[in-house]
Design an enzyme around this catalytic site. Structure first.
Site, PDB file in Angstrom:
ATOM      1  N   GLU A 174     -71.028  53.356 -53.151  1.00 54.18           N
ATOM      2  CA  GLU A 174     -72.038  54.394 -52.861  1.00 54.18           C
ATOM      3  C   GLU A 174     -73.126  53.702 -52.058  1.00 54.18           C
ATOM      4  O   GLU A 174     -74.037  53.103 -52.624  1.00 54.18           O
ATOM      5  CB  GLU A 174     -72.606  54.971 -54.160  1.00 54.18           C
ATOM      6  CG  GLU A 174     -71.592  55.677 -55.031  1.00 54.18           C
ATOM      7  CD  GLU A 174     -71.217  57.065 -54.509  1.00 54.18           C
ATOM      8  OE1 GLU A 174     -71.834  57.535 -53.529  1.00 54.18           O
ATOM      9  OE2 GLU A 174     -70.296  57.669 -55.082  1.00 54.18           O
TER      10      GLU A 174
ATOM     11  N   CYS B 162     -80.977  57.616 -50.886  1.00 48.74           N
ATOM     12  CA  CYS B 162     -79.831  57.451 -49.981  1.00 48.74           C
ATOM     13  C   CYS B 162     -79.621  58.732 -49.179  1.00 48.74           C
ATOM     14  O   CYS B 162     -79.096  58.688 -48.073  1.00 48.74           O
ATOM     15  CB  CYS B 162     -78.582  57.092 -50.769  1.00 48.74           C
ATOM     16  SG  CYS B 162     -78.250  58.241 -52.096  1.00 48.74           S
TER      17      CYS B 162
HETATM   18  P1  NAD Z   1     -79.324  46.364 -52.282  1.00 47.93           P
HETATM   19  O1  NAD Z   1     -78.032  46.436 -51.540  1.00 47.93           O
HETATM   20  O2  NAD Z   1     -80.343  45.407 -51.836  1.00 47.93           O
HETATM   21  O3  NAD Z   1     -79.040  46.049 -53.835  1.00 47.93           O
HETATM   22  C1  NAD Z   1     -78.172  46.837 -54.601  1.00 47.93           C
HETATM   23  C2  NAD Z   1     -77.662  46.029 -55.784  1.00 47.93           C
HETATM   24  O4  NAD Z   1     -76.822  44.980 -55.295  1.00 47.93           O
HETATM   25  C3  NAD Z   1     -78.765  45.341 -56.591  1.00 47.93           C
HETATM   26  O5  NAD Z   1     -78.430  45.420 -57.962  1.00 47.93           O
HETATM   27  C4  NAD Z   1     -78.700  43.914 -56.082  1.00 47.93           C
HETATM   28  O6  NAD Z   1     -79.204  42.976 -57.007  1.00 47.93           O
HETATM   29  C5  NAD Z   1     -77.214  43.745 -55.891  1.00 47.93           C
HETATM   30  N1  NAD Z   1     -76.824  42.675 -54.967  1.00 47.93           N
HETATM   31  C6  NAD Z   1     -77.557  42.115 -53.973  1.00 47.93           C
HETATM   32  N2  NAD Z   1     -76.824  41.183 -53.336  1.00 47.93           N
HETATM   33  C7  NAD Z   1     -75.611  41.157 -53.925  1.00 47.93           C
HETATM   34  C8  NAD Z   1     -74.403  40.429 -53.699  1.00 47.93           C
HETATM   35  N3  NAD Z   1     -74.317  39.527 -52.720  1.00 47.93           N
HETATM   36  N4  NAD Z   1     -73.337  40.688 -54.491  1.00 47.93           N
HETATM   37  C9  NAD Z   1     -73.390  41.634 -55.456  1.00 47.93           C
HETATM   38  N5  NAD Z   1     -74.497  42.345 -55.724  1.00 47.93           N
HETATM   39  C10 NAD Z   1     -75.599  42.117 -54.962  1.00 47.93           C
HETATM   40  O7  NAD Z   1     -79.912  47.868 -52.283  1.00 47.93           O
HETATM   41  P2  NAD Z   1     -81.332  48.380 -52.785  1.00 47.93           P
HETATM   42  O8  NAD Z   1     -82.378  47.961 -51.819  1.00 47.93           O
HETATM   43  O9  NAD Z   1     -81.518  48.086 -54.225  1.00 47.93           O
HETATM   44  O10 NAD Z   1     -81.107  49.965 -52.678  1.00 47.93           O
HETATM   45  C11 NAD Z   1     -81.269  50.699 -51.502  1.00 47.93           C
HETATM   46  C12 NAD Z   1     -79.929  50.965 -50.849  1.00 47.93           C
HETATM   47  O11 NAD Z   1     -79.032  51.606 -51.744  1.00 47.93           O
HETATM   48  C13 NAD Z   1     -80.064  51.928 -49.681  1.00 47.93           C
HETATM   49  O12 NAD Z   1     -79.234  51.492 -48.641  1.00 47.93           O
HETATM   50  C14 NAD Z   1     -79.585  53.243 -50.253  1.00 47.93           C
HETATM   51  O13 NAD Z   1     -79.131  54.159 -49.288  1.00 47.93           O
HETATM   52  C15 NAD Z   1     -78.490  52.786 -51.164  1.00 47.93           C
HETATM   53  N6  NAD Z   1     -78.214  53.775 -52.195  1.00 47.93           N
HETATM   54  C16 NAD Z   1     -77.062  54.513 -52.108  1.00 47.93           C
HETATM   55  C17 NAD Z   1     -76.805  55.495 -53.044  1.00 47.93           C
HETATM   56  C18 NAD Z   1     -75.566  56.331 -52.965  1.00 47.93           C
HETATM   57  O14 NAD Z   1     -75.224  56.941 -53.960  1.00 47.93           O
HETATM   58  N7  NAD Z   1     -74.869  56.396 -51.842  1.00 47.93           N
HETATM   59  C19 NAD Z   1     -77.699  55.733 -54.089  1.00 47.93           C
HETATM   60  C20 NAD Z   1     -78.857  54.959 -54.161  1.00 47.93           C
HETATM   61  C21 NAD Z   1     -79.095  53.974 -53.201  1.00 47.93           C
END
Ligand code: NAD
Length: 499
Positions: free
Chosen positions: A255, A289
């Site tokens: 997602e 998102c």
């Molecule tokens: P992010 O990608 O920075 O982090 C998301 C999660 O991934 C966090 O728990 C983070 O600690 C973890 N993470 C970071 N690096 C990682 C790695 N190398 N391996 C595994 N896990 C890792 O995102 P964010 O800034 O927390 O959230 C915003 C983003 O999320 C936006 O792009 C938004 O569109 C998206 N989002 C999508 C949905 C959806 O349902 N499509 C819903 C909410 C947010």
């Protein structure tokens, strides 16, 4: 100095950071003030392994517990969430900066998915299929997968976990959750409710928490004990996680980010459109998102719609998200503010004209102005092809629905989309196979604010995963096709004679 509100909420909810986590300290910072408001410890590798092992021990029993009995635990969790909707919603606001109504709305979403999952626990079903062989029964059944890894983003720190966990639990899976390191207190609060619901139903280990950052997320991506990793976050990180999970032939639900457009045609109800666009672009300070990031408006009405939007933006009160009347809180971190400023500067450099906002507010906290940029042609404006997680709306004029659809679908993301029109023909065209290429396509309703009853997710770089309602539960189970021969002969399929 620590802010006392978050601590008081945790105490009221009976939440204490778990012991046994020996990793780095995860600080919670209130984005409206910049002040620290508590911290928890991440798990270290040994702590992570111990929690996964405990979850797997529970799985041995849990998978054989009748699904409606598993539903009892989820029902109890929903009751506890109803009781604590207000404090938990407030905690969501304190960690993410979203306004009170949206924080409470997020907890309501958890309650709704718990209700949905409880009903689902009596409806998990397979098919019986006509067999070509006499006295044979051919059927499909669904079994639990195992321990499901759930990695969540900061902007929906509790609801996204619930979309996954409530379904996974009734499906017979156990859940291992790594929340965003930006929202540690929300995760501890939810975990406290889970542990209480589980303890009352002899289900300790059904829900576990493994706080941490990228390292813990990476352990999960590589962990063969987790047959499914449900990842919510940015496209860049999602791509890395997807590759790591795929390299061990695990399953992933992705997602990821969106770049959502609203199309407004010249026969639209402009009042309705302006309200939906304002909520979609400004709500959650542009950190959903499904936030509306691009407006594709038919040429003849562009001026009138822009005037309405600017008038609506003027009335948006910015401030402490927990204050009455405030409609827009802060961005989550200082780096998010820097990304906002960089995007506005790039937009200007690429020929965009800032029609409203564009500035960072000179006050404590991470406050920016909701921003409208009138853009040149989409092909010549690359800043609008990517997701900047901030309240910036790019406005493009288009000649007709054909150009609007081409423009909408020209980006790499495919999460949410909407059209405003009073023409049945245009609406149906938008929803047709040659219309919107997104996972969500709405008519006369904005891009954000989905209900849990439908499957949620996007196409292309938005990841292809589906969560929440409809038949999204199937992703949390394994399908088994079974043939039962209740005759005394052994007829082979395709009429094959052997010996
Ligand atoms: P992010 O990608 O920075 O982090 C998301 C999660 O991934 C966090 O728990 C983070 O600690 C973890 N993470 C970071 N690096 C990682 C790695 N190398 N391996 C595994 N896990 C890792 O995102 P964010 O800034 O927390 O959230 C915003 C983003 O999320 C936006 O792009 C938004 O569109 C998206 N989002 C999508 C949905 C959806 O349902 N499509 C819903 C909410 C947010």
């Amino acid at each position: 100095m620590h802010e006392p509100r978050a601590k008081a909420i945790l105490e009221r909810m009976g939440a204490t950071p778990q012991s046994g986590a020996g990793g780095e300290e995860l600080q919670s910072v209130n984005p409206a003030t910049g002040k620290a408001q508590g911290s928890i410890r991440a798990v270290d590798r040994a702590g992570y392994d111990a929690r996964v092992e405990a979850a797997l021990r529970r799985f041995d029993e849990w998978r054989m517990r009748p699904a409606p009995k598993r539903g009892d635990v989820v029902r109890r969790l929903g009751e506890l969430l109803r009781r604590d909707k207000e404090p938990l919603g407030e905690l969501v606001s304190l960690e993410t900066g979203k306004i009170r109504a949206e924080g409470a709305g997020e907890v309501q979403e958890m309650i709704d998915i718990c209700d949905f999952a409880v009903g689902l626990s009596r409806q998990l079903h397979g098919l019986t299929i006509a067999s070509e062989r006499p006295r044979h029964r051919l059927m499909e059944q669904w079994h639990p997968l195992g321990a499901v890894g759930i990695v969540t983003a900061f902007n929906f720190p509790v609801a996204v976990w619930a979309w996954n966990a409530a379904l996974a639990a009734v499906c017979g899976d156990v859940c291992v959750w790594k929340p965003s390191p930006l929202t540690p207190l929300c995760s501890v609060a939810v975990q406290a409710l889970c542990e209480r619901a589980a303890a009352e139903h002899d289900a300790a280990g059904a829900f576990s928490l493994v706080p941490g950052g990228a390292d813990v997320g990476g352990w999960m991506a590589d962990d063969r004990r987790l047959p499914l990793v449900s990842f919510t976050g940015s496209i860049a990180v999602g791509r890395q996680v997807a590759m790591r999970v795929a390299s061990r032939l695990g399953r992933a639900i992705l997602e990821l980010g969106g770049n959502n457009a609203v199309i407004v045609l010249d026969d639209a109800d402009l009042e309705l459109a302006a309200r939906a666009i304002t909520f979609g672009a400004v709500g959650t300070a542009g950190q959903r998102c499904t936030t509306t990031r691009r407006l594709l408006v038919q040429r003849g009405i562009a001026g009138r719609l822009l005037d309405r939007l600017v008038a609506a933006y003027r009335t948006v009160a910015i401030g402490d998200p927990l204050d009455d009347g405030v409609l827009m809180g802060p961005l989550v971190t200082r780096s998010a503010v820097d990304r906002f400023s960089a995007a506005v500067a790039t937009a200007r450099a690429q020929g965009g004209e800032v029609r409203f906002g564009g500035r960072v507010l000179d006050r404590p906290g991470n406050f920016v102005e909701p921003t409208i940029v009138v853009a040149p042609r989409h092909e010549a404006f690359p800043i609008a092809w990517e997701e900047t997680f901030a309240p910036i709306l790019y406005v493009f004029e288009v000649a007709d629905l054909d150009e609007a659809l081409r423009t909408q679908n020209a980006v790499s993301q495919g999460l949410s989309s909407a059209i405003f029109t009073d023409s049945l023909r245009s609406a149906e065209r938008f929803l047709s196979a040659s219309g919107s290429d997104c996972g969500i396509a709405n008519v006369n309703a904005g891009t954000s604010g989905a209900e849990i009853g439908g499957a949620f997710g996007g196409e292309k770089d938005s990841g292809g995963g589906r969560e929440s309602g409809s038949d999204a539960w199937k992703a949390y189970m394994r399908r088994q096709t079974s043939t039962v021969n209740w005759g005394r002969d052994l007829p082979l399929a395709q009429g094959i004679q052997f010996g």
